[in-house]
Design a protein around this motif. Structure first.
Motif, PDB file in Angstrom:
ATOM      1  N   HIS A 122       0.840  -1.204   0.000  1.00  0.00           N
ATOM      2  CA  HIS A 122       0.000   0.000   0.000  1.00  0.00           C
ATOM      3  C   HIS A 122       0.877   1.256   0.000  1.00  0.00           C
ATOM      4  O   HIS A 122       0.574   2.230  -0.700  1.00  0.00           O
ATOM      5  N   ARG A 123       1.962   1.226   0.757  1.00  0.00           N
ATOM      6  CA  ARG A 123       2.855   2.382   0.810  1.00  0.00           C
ATOM      7  C   ARG A 123       3.489   2.643  -0.546  1.00  0.00           C
ATOM      8  O   ARG A 123       3.587   3.784  -1.001  1.00  0.00           O
ATOM      9  N   VAL A 124       3.913   1.566  -1.216  1.00  0.00           N
ATOM     10  CA  VAL A 124       4.501   1.715  -2.549  1.00  0.00           C
ATOM     11  C   VAL A 124       3.452   2.200  -3.543  1.00  0.00           C
ATOM     12  O   VAL A 124       3.708   3.097  -4.360  1.00  0.00           O
ATOM     13  N   ALA A 125       2.259   1.626  -3.459  1.00  0.00           N
ATOM     14  CA  ALA A 125       1.196   1.978  -4.407  1.00  0.00           C
ATOM     15  C   ALA A 125       0.800   3.446  -4.313  1.00  0.00           C
ATOM     16  O   ALA A 125       0.538   4.099  -5.327  1.00  0.00           O
ATOM     17  N   THR A 126       0.759   3.973  -3.095  1.00  0.00           N
ATOM     18  CA  THR A 126       0.313   5.354  -2.915  1.00  0.00           C
ATOM     19  C   THR A 126       1.367   6.374  -3.330  1.00  0.00           C
ATOM     20  O   THR A 126       1.051   7.553  -3.489  1.00  0.00           O
ATOM     21  N   THR A 127       2.610   5.937  -3.521  1.00  0.00           N
ATOM     22  CA  THR A 127       3.671   6.861  -3.937  1.00  0.00           C
ATOM     23  C   THR A 127       4.121   6.610  -5.371  1.00  0.00           C
ATOM     24  O   THR A 127       5.076   7.226  -5.836  1.00  0.00           O
ATOM     25  N   THR A 128       3.436   5.718  -6.065  1.00  0.00           N
ATOM     26  CA  THR A 128       3.808   5.377  -7.437  1.00  0.00           C
ATOM     27  C   THR A 128       3.055   6.263  -8.422  1.00  0.00           C
ATOM     28  O   THR A 128       1.838   6.445  -8.279  1.00  0.00           O
ATOM     29  N   PRO A 129       3.719   6.831  -9.416  1.00  0.00           N
ATOM     30  CA  PRO A 129       3.021   7.639 -10.423  1.00  0.00           C
ATOM     31  C   PRO A 129       1.929   6.842 -11.112  1.00  0.00           C
ATOM     32  O   PRO A 129       2.099   5.649 -11.396  1.00  0.00           O
ATOM     33  N   HIS A 130       0.813   7.487 -11.408  1.00  0.00           N
ATOM     34  CA  HIS A 130      -0.310   6.797 -12.042  1.00  0.00           C
ATOM     35  C   HIS A 130       0.039   6.337 -13.458  1.00  0.00           C
ATOM     36  O   HIS A 130      -0.646   5.482 -14.022  1.00  0.00           O
ATOM     37  N   THR A 131       1.086   6.899 -14.027  1.00  0.00           N
ATOM     38  CA  THR A 131       1.485   6.499 -15.381  1.00  0.00           C
ATOM     39  C   THR A 131       2.164   5.136 -15.410  1.00  0.00           C
ATOM     40  O   THR A 131       2.305   4.529 -16.465  1.00  0.00           O
ATOM     41  N   LEU A 132       2.582   4.642 -14.247  1.00  0.00           N
ATOM     42  CA  LEU A 132       3.227   3.333 -14.174  1.00  0.00           C
ATOM     43  C   LEU A 132       2.152   2.280 -13.912  1.00  0.00           C
ATOM     44  O   LEU A 132       1.596   2.195 -12.818  1.00  0.00           O
ATOM     45  N   THR A 133       1.834   1.495 -14.919  1.00  0.00           N
ATOM     46  CA  THR A 133       0.727   0.545 -14.797  1.00  0.00           C
ATOM     47  C   THR A 133       1.154  -0.837 -15.270  1.00  0.00           C
ATOM     48  O   THR A 133       2.244  -1.033 -15.807  1.00  0.00           O
ATOM     49  N   GLY A 134       0.259  -1.815 -15.085  1.00  0.00           N
ATOM     50  CA  GLY A 134       0.455  -3.153 -15.612  1.00  0.00           C
ATOM     51  C   GLY A 134       1.728  -3.821 -15.131  1.00  0.00           C
ATOM     52  O   GLY A 134       2.067  -3.798 -13.948  1.00  0.00           O
ATOM     53  N   LYS A 135       2.467  -4.405 -16.048  1.00  0.00           N
ATOM     54  CA  LYS A 135       3.621  -5.215 -15.664  1.00  0.00           C
ATOM     55  C   LYS A 135       4.747  -4.358 -15.098  1.00  0.00           C
ATOM     56  O   LYS A 135       5.520  -4.831 -14.249  1.00  0.00           O
ATOM     57  N   TYR A 165       4.321  -1.746 -13.188  1.00  0.00           N
ATOM     58  CA  TYR A 165       3.911  -1.535 -11.793  1.00  0.00           C
ATOM     59  C   TYR A 165       4.169  -2.794 -10.976  1.00  0.00           C
ATOM     60  O   TYR A 165       4.692  -2.732  -9.857  1.00  0.00           O
ATOM     61  N   ALA A 166       3.848  -3.959 -11.534  1.00  0.00           N
ATOM     62  CA  ALA A 166       4.082  -5.222 -10.837  1.00  0.00           C
ATOM     63  C   ALA A 166       5.575  -5.429 -10.588  1.00  0.00           C
ATOM     64  O   ALA A 166       5.981  -5.901  -9.517  1.00  0.00           O
ATOM     65  N   LEU A 180      -0.024  -9.723  -6.894  1.00  0.00           N
ATOM     66  CA  LEU A 180       0.429  -9.716  -8.286  1.00  0.00           C
ATOM     67  C   LEU A 180      -0.596 -10.390  -9.190  1.00  0.00           C
ATOM     68  O   LEU A 180      -0.833  -9.949 -10.328  1.00  0.00           O
ATOM     69  N   TYR A 181      -1.210 -11.451  -8.693  1.00  0.00           N
ATOM     70  CA  TYR A 181      -2.297 -12.108  -9.440  1.00  0.00           C
ATOM     71  C   TYR A 181      -3.401 -11.100  -9.739  1.00  0.00           C
ATOM     72  O   TYR A 181      -3.898 -11.021 -10.870  1.00  0.00           O
ATOM     73  N   ASP A 182      -3.760 -10.326  -8.749  1.00  0.00           N
ATOM     74  CA  ASP A 182      -4.813  -9.328  -8.914  1.00  0.00           C
ATOM     75  C   ASP A 182      -4.414  -8.287  -9.952  1.00  0.00           C
ATOM     76  O   ASP A 182      -5.227  -7.890 -10.799  1.00  0.00           O
ATOM     77  N   ALA A 236       4.248 -16.594 -12.299  1.00  0.00           N
ATOM     78  CA  ALA A 236       5.337 -17.521 -11.971  1.00  0.00           C
ATOM     79  C   ALA A 236       6.447 -17.494 -13.017  1.00  0.00           C
ATOM     80  O   ALA A 236       7.619 -17.706 -12.692  1.00  0.00           O
ATOM     81  N   THR A 237       6.098 -17.229 -14.273  1.00  0.00           N
ATOM     82  CA  THR A 237       7.111 -17.159 -15.326  1.00  0.00           C
ATOM     83  C   THR A 237       7.877 -15.842 -15.259  1.00  0.00           C
ATOM     84  O   THR A 237       9.086 -15.804 -15.472  1.00  0.00           O
ATOM     85  N   ARG A 238       7.167 -14.775 -14.928  1.00  0.00           N
ATOM     86  CA  ARG A 238       7.813 -13.455 -14.870  1.00  0.00           C
ATOM     87  C   ARG A 238       8.637 -13.283 -13.593  1.00  0.00           C
ATOM     88  O   ARG A 238       9.673 -12.609 -13.600  1.00  0.00           O
ATOM     89  N   TYR A 239       8.196 -13.892 -12.480  1.00  0.00           N
ATOM     90  CA  TYR A 239       8.889 -13.724 -11.197  1.00  0.00           C
ATOM     91  C   TYR A 239       9.206 -15.085 -10.581  1.00  0.00           C
ATOM     92  O   TYR A 239       8.655 -15.464  -9.550  1.00  0.00           O
ATOM     93  N   PRO A 240      10.088 -15.857 -11.202  1.00  0.00           N
ATOM     94  CA  PRO A 240      10.316 -17.245 -10.769  1.00  0.00           C
ATOM     95  C   PRO A 240      10.866 -17.370  -9.350  1.00  0.00           C
ATOM     96  O   PRO A 240      10.660 -18.410  -8.702  1.00  0.00           O
TER      97      PRO A 240
END
Length: 388
Positions: free
Chosen positions: A73-86, A88-89, A315-317, A340-344
């Protein structure tokens, strides 16, 4: 709704005016409340009722205070809205994964085994499951619970239920539910994913909600265990589940456990996603090929400790919402395969097709030239073999 006009000439008129105004105000407040409750995305379902029945527990009604979730939550609230999808993950994994890696698991406690039961055809399997001497948490509808309550009462020490509905479970998807429903009836989805027949709303919900329920189980934790494993009642391997399997299962749940099967990269689809789409979410381009794709099998046994569950399910969400927004819909196996493939490094993978209990390979796949000692039901078969 219009504002009533009032004449102040007489007391009776004043009283009537006040009544009209009060009625209008009540109507406004009622409609306003209704509009708010239906338009706001719900982070978790409404609590199930548990009226003086020790077998029943309820959904959480407050936000999780788990350290992993707090950090996310702390990371999410300080992340620019332009950073999305993978991207952001990727940031979430970079900033949070060390918390999961630093966690320890109490190997002296058993696992909580988690499942759900909403189909009449599952009654026999459910009855057998209830009788297993293991901590069990079951998400279930009222009618099915009524059919097994008497049996479950004899297993009060290790059995709990959360009574819910398919509609209630669909709230886990939040605003993505509308996208999921739109794809479900789309002819292009039916063409390659469902054999030409439209899947029911219930089946789509159940195909995607299981990771959320595993996380919910780890948060509720009615038996104070440190690890949680999902099993599917229709899985024929469930008969091998036993208390003596605990030692081996702890050995393979230090991270998020997923059984896998392999699929040739020459195929056109990966778990209902066309391969270019799958490649886009896993790699940096749609054209990349790899010799074999490791497909997560959520019909088998999967899960881990609460730290990895919090991170992996988040991450699933992220990827579920990202993919349905793009018009893609698979199931929980599809999304977990992407994660699982992206973050083994977040996962402990076990070869579900060709596994050997004494294998030196991390995934317990049999060494070249050896005879497989477990070709099906690998996780539970290996666990049973290791206990002897």
């Amino acid at each position: 709704w219009g504002s009533p006009t009032c004449s102040m000439s007489f007391d009776s008129s004043l009283k009537l005016c006040l009544v009209v105004l009060l009625s209008a105000l009540i109507r406004y407040l009622t409609l306003s409340t209704t509009t708010t409750s239906t338009s706001t995305s719900t982070a978790f379902p409404t609590p199930s009722t548990a009226p003086n029945n020790p077998l029943l527990i309820s959904f959480l009604t407050t936000a999780s205070t788990h350290p992993i979730t707090t950090r996310i939550h702390r990371v999410a609230t300080t992340t620019p809205h332009t950073l999305t999808g993978k991207r952001y993950a990727d940031l979430i994994v970079k900033e949070v994964s060390h918390l999961a890696e630093d966690s320890s698991t109490d190997t002296t406690t058993p696992h909580t085994i988690v499942t759900c039961a909403f189909e009449p055809s599952e009654i026999t399997s459910l009855q057998s499951f209830i009788q297993k001497p293991l901590p069990k948490l079951i998400f279930i509808d009222q009618g099915t619970f009524d059919r097994v309550q008497s049996l479950a009462s004899a297993h009060l020490d290790d059995t709990r239920f959360v009574i819910t509905t398919i509609l209630e479970l669909s709230k886990f998807f939040g605003k993505s539910l509308a996208d999921i429903e739109s794809i479900r009836v789309n002819p292009s989805y039916l063409e390659y994913s469902s054999g030409g027949s439209q899947p029911s709303f219930a089946s789509i919900v159940l195909r995607h909600v299981r990771p959320y329920l595993l996380r919910e189980a780890s948060r509720l934790n009615p038996f104070d265990t440190s690890t949680f494993l999902w099993v599917t009642l229709s899985d024929p391997c469930i008969g091998s589940l036993a208390p003596e399997s605990s030692t081996f299962l702890h050995r393979i749940t230090s991270r998020f456990l997923v059984p896998y099967t392999t699929q040739s990269s020459d195929t056109t689809h990966v778990h209902s996603f066309r391969q270019p789409s799958f490649n886009f979410y896993v790699f940096e381009n749609r054209a990349k090929k790899q010799s074999n794709i490791l497909l997560v099998n959520t019909q088998s046994v999967w899960g881990g400790n609460s730290n990895y569950i919090e991170l992996v399910v988040y991450l699933y969400d992220v990827f579920l919402r990202f993919t349905v927004l793009e018009g893609l819909l698979g199931d929980d196996s599809t999304i977990l395969t992407i994660v699982a493939t992206r973050y083994p490094k977040l996962f402990q993978k076990v070869n579900d097709e060709n596994a050997c209990v004494n294998s030196v390979n991390e995934d317990f796949s049999c060494e070249e030239g050896s005879s497989p000692s477990a070709v099906t039901c690998a996780v539970l078969t290996l666990a049973k073999m290791a206990s002897h």
